[in-house]
Scaffold this active site. Structure first.
Site, PDB file in Angstrom:
ATOM      1  CE1 TYR A 148      -3.600   2.454   0.195  1.00  0.00           C
ATOM      2  CE2 TYR A 148      -3.008   2.900   2.477  1.00  0.00           C
ATOM      3  CZ  TYR A 148      -3.756   3.198   1.353  1.00  0.00           C
ATOM      4  OH  TYR A 148      -4.650   4.227   1.380  1.00  0.00           O
ATOM      5  CE1 TYR A 158      -2.902   0.362   5.746  1.00  0.00           C
ATOM      6  CE2 TYR A 158      -0.533   0.701   5.738  1.00  0.00           C
ATOM      7  CZ  TYR A 158      -1.631  -0.100   5.489  1.00  0.00           C
ATOM      8  OH  TYR A 158      -1.447  -1.366   4.973  1.00  0.00           O
TER       9      TYR A 158
END
Ligand code: NAD
Length: 262
Positions: A148, A158
């Protein structure tokens, strides 16, 4: 015979692992999956699924596994005693590899489609050492894996060391491509995927916002489907990609190429 693929990280039909299994099966591969031990039973009910040509996808075998333990000596007593684990056998990484070898001899394609950041909803600044190490332990691997963009750009939210885990994963992809390429002629790549509403992503909490952000800002203004990532994985695993190794391949509607939001 056709190619045989082992896909680690399939537990339901929403995630990238499942979509990769479907694309590989549609291309003629035999499918083995590794499913996280505590969720194995929920998954087994699915069993079969229809492919685009109308035929049914068959999963030859489902192996319970836990990617953070290499062998039984690594498993702490509380997990050994946990009912969700004690009902399954041979689920550490080395034992699964041995079982697959016993059952089938060898595999041609290995997919790592799993991640776990116990503290993913905490900022990195507030992440504990244990949470950080757990994220790295479960979330780095080869030979086609899912990464990612939080590995290389700031994605607030995140957390828990997941951005660090994805950076490690991308670095390992390059170094393993060299080592496994020289030693075994094996290719190692990772797909940097755009946002998908999977079970894992829902746990992070901001997935709907990321999907909206992508459709507002990416060059291609459609929602990313898991199938598009599955098809890219099938391409990377195929001879069509015979000169591609050590690569981070973006399958994200082009969002990575943008410098500013629009
Ligand atoms: P998912 O929930 O379908 O897959 C994650 C899987 O990891 C689950 O099946 C879970 O059971 C398994 N898992 C967790 N810890 C494990 C362990 N210790 N041992 C074995 N299995 C374990 O979700 P997904 O989003 O499709 O995730 C697949 C991969 O895609 C992950 O690497 C994720 O980081 C990556 N990814 C996801 C997105 C997204 O937006 N969903 C974007 C980019 C990359």
């Amino acid at each position: 015979r056709g190619k045989r693929a082992f896909i680690a990280g399939v537990a339901d039909d929403n995630g990238y692992g499942w979509a990769i299994a479907k694309s590989l099966a549609a291309a003629g591969a035999e499918i083995l999956v590794g499913t996280w031990v505590p969720v194995t039973l929920a998954y087994l009910n699915l069993g079969l699924l229809r492919l685009p040509d109308g035929s049914l996808m068959e999963i030859t075998k489902v192996y319970p596994m836990d990617a953070v333990f290499d062998n039984p000596d690594d498993v702490p007593e509380d997990i050994k005693a946990n009912k969700r684990y004690s009902g399954s056998l041979n689920w550490t990484v080395q034992e699964v590899a041995e079982s697959v070898k016993q059952d089938f001899g060898s595999i041609d394609i290995l997919i790592h489609s799993l991640a776990n950041g116990p503290e993913v909803s905490k900022p990195l600044l507030e992440t504990s050492r244990n949470g950080y190490l757990a994220a790295l332990s479960a979330s780095s691997g080869a030979s086609i894996s899912l990464t990612y963009i939080a590995s290389e750009r700031i994605i607030p939210g995140y957390g828990g060391g997941m951005s660090s885990a994805k950076s490690a994963l991308e670095s390992d992809t390059r170094v393993l491509a060299f080592e496994a390429g020289r030693k075994h002629n094996i290719r190692v790549n990772t797909i940097s995927a755009g946002p998908l509403r999977s079970r894992a992503a829902k746990a992070i909490g901001f997935i709907d916002m990321m999907i909206d952000y992508s459709s507002a800002n990416a060059p291609l203004q459609k929602e990313l489907s898991a199938e598009e990532v599955g098809n890219a994985a099938a391409f990377l695993a195929s001879p069509l990609a015979s000169a591609i190794t050590g690569a981070v391949v973006y399958v994200d509607n082009g969002l990575n190429a943008m410098g500013v939001g629009v």
